[in-house]
Design an enzyme around this catalytic site. Structure first.
Site, PDB file in Angstrom:
ATOM      1  N   GLY A 111      38.107  38.889  33.748  1.00 54.33           N
ATOM      2  CA  GLY A 111      36.789  39.217  34.094  1.00 54.33           C
ATOM      3  C   GLY A 111      36.300  38.845  35.550  1.00 54.33           C
ATOM      4  O   GLY A 111      36.938  38.036  36.275  1.00 54.33           O
ATOM      5  N   CYS A 112      35.636  39.567  36.436  1.00 53.21           N
ATOM      6  CA  CYS A 112      35.215  39.189  37.595  1.00 53.21           C
ATOM      7  C   CYS A 112      34.256  38.032  37.708  1.00 53.21           C
ATOM      8  O   CYS A 112      33.378  37.898  36.868  1.00 53.21           O
ATOM      9  CB  CYS A 112      34.722  40.406  38.708  1.00 53.21           C
ATOM     10  SG  CYS A 112      35.746  41.844  39.064  1.00 53.21           S
ATOM     11  N   GLY A 113      34.541  37.065  38.302  1.00 52.52           N
ATOM     12  CA  GLY A 113      33.453  36.115  38.474  1.00 52.52           C
ATOM     13  C   GLY A 113      33.579  34.680  37.444  1.00 52.52           C
ATOM     14  O   GLY A 113      34.322  33.996  37.769  1.00 52.52           O
TER      15      GLY A 113
ATOM     16  N   CYS B 112      38.906  38.494  40.267  1.00 52.92           N
ATOM     17  CA  CYS B 112      39.272  39.111  38.957  1.00 52.92           C
ATOM     18  C   CYS B 112      40.366  38.249  38.379  1.00 52.92           C
ATOM     19  O   CYS B 112      41.239  37.948  39.079  1.00 52.92           O
ATOM     20  CB  CYS B 112      39.343  40.373  39.175  1.00 52.92           C
ATOM     21  SG  CYS B 112      38.166  41.246  39.864  1.00 52.92           S
TER      22      CYS B 112
END
Lengths: 279, 279
Positions: A111-113, B112
């Site tokens: 995932g991003c973040g 990411c």
């Protein structure tokens, strides 16, 4: 409903810098803020999040919730964010008994973040069964049209992801962050802090990809329809199957790709075929 | 150069699933693979990565290198990946003395994929000074044109990020992964395992955003020019200033936005102005 002591440490989402464009011209360009926020749970350091800083109290609460590190809402006493020291202090009456075990294992996700899920990503036991939410194509299209009014930061600065809680085609809440998972967790945190029984969301929208932990986090919010303008990954599809999440991928304009749609998607607004209409 | 025992556990990058499109038609759609790979360093569990699985040996080596968990190349003895148990076993003669300290702190970044940097993200001490690499606009444009021949997985499945090592306009290596940071680390791992002194890269390209830890990882590779088709964030700009990295953001077609370009960017190929030429 007991009172939780909450700071309101919101900061501007963008700032301006000088850039040189392809014509050699100096221009002012808005860019996304990115701030470090170190999270302490009962004075124990948990993690440092890199965030836009738009709603840090909801972010840290949602993060702790989605990581299974925060129990009952009634136990939460205070959430104080101090940007001077880039710290968020969360105080709760009770910590999960398996806190150490949870913190000892990390899964770095795609995932991003928030690319970290404490504990084993795929060992999900606490999930309550999801509703078999139905979706009409016409409702999906209206929802996508309604979402056009949001993503302020992205339009001015780029480099952020947006996520929205929707009730069918109505956008209930929308958050952007430099990390897609910050946006998800901020929405979860707001939802949990507000304890709103009315207007409960039944559709989740994200600009980001439908990877394993996006599906997991949305399922943890009790939402059974996940819409994205981006694509899906193998584990995202596997988890959606397992949890009963209807995936709508590549939702842009009138295009989309529905996955696990059997009996849940009402195609009541098929567009007229036009040459060049397909991606 | 001593021999390192390396497995070759590559897996296909994509698989096909059935999707329902906006016309109600069932179609076969390629999607990106996403696999869990748990990394053990001398039998100590470090982390679980979610990856495409295209080059897992280089990925785990690059990951450990970029996290400062792997010392000299001469100490590395074996890298064995077994997809049956979703595990990568890395064996080294020597572990960093501050291993425990490094593992005890986490920064969840906005990247990411590998959204975790062990230790404090901004406490970088081991960085060697970067060269003040110059870039010509005409070289940048040729490099972008050359990159068009890559990103196979993205074109067929989407949901992946691509990264490239370039020497001026020559593409030396290109990797895609579901996690942008997996791609960065895979390139770093290949570079380090090959120990190629010739053809050393001086430009790094990524499809992803220029956030703090992207700049950090590229600087750690000794590369002083970072090009992206996406935007930048505040901390990305701050770190680039600190490390002396020239940032080329939003590089698409003939457009770009150069940051920290003073005296390093030769605008020798300015496009002719056309109305509607600006984003």
């Amino acid at each position: 409903m007991h009172a939780i002591s909450l700071s309101q440490a919101r900061l501007p989402a963008t700032l301006e810098i000088d850039v040189t464009d392809e014509y050699g011209q100096l221009r002012r360009q808005a860019i996304a803020a990115e701030r470090a926020l170190t999270l302490y749970l009962n004075k124990r350091e948990i993690v440092t999040l890199m965030t836009l800083g738009a709603d840090p109290e909801a972010l840290v609460v949602g993060y702790l919730r989605n990581q299974g590190l925060l129990g009952e809402r009634g136990d939460l006493q205070a959430v104080h964010v101090d940007w001077e020291v880039e710290a968020a202090a969360v105080v709760t009456r009770r910590l999960p008994e398996d806190l150490e075990a949870r913190l000892s294992q990390r899964t770095v996700t795609t995932g991003c973040g928030q690319g970290t899920v404490f504990g084993r990503l795929l060992e999900v036991t606490s999930l309550t069964a999801l509703p078999r939410t139905q979706l009409r194509q016409s409702v999906l299209y209206r929802m996508l049209d309604n979402l056009g009014a949001y993503n302020e930061t992205y339009r001015s600065a780029g480099a952020v992801h947006g996520c929205a809680l929707c009730r069918q085609d109505t956008v209930l809440d929308f958050v952007e962050d430099v990390g897609r998972h910050n946006a998800v967790d901020t929405l979860a945190g707001r939802q949990w802090l507000a304890q709103s029984d009315s207007d409960t969301a039944d559709v989740f929208y994200t600009t980001g990809r439908l990877t394993s932990e996006m599906v997991l986090k949305v399922a943890q919010m009790g939402i059974a329809v996940l819409v994205s303008r981006s694509g899906v990954t193998q584990k995202g599809v596997e988890l959606a199957q397992r949890f009963g999440v209807l995936l709508i991928a590549r939702a842009k304009g009138r295009h989309f790709q529905a996955i696990h749609a059997e009996g849940r998607l009402d195609l009541d607004a098929m567009p007229a075929r036009r040459p060049g209409d397909r991606r």
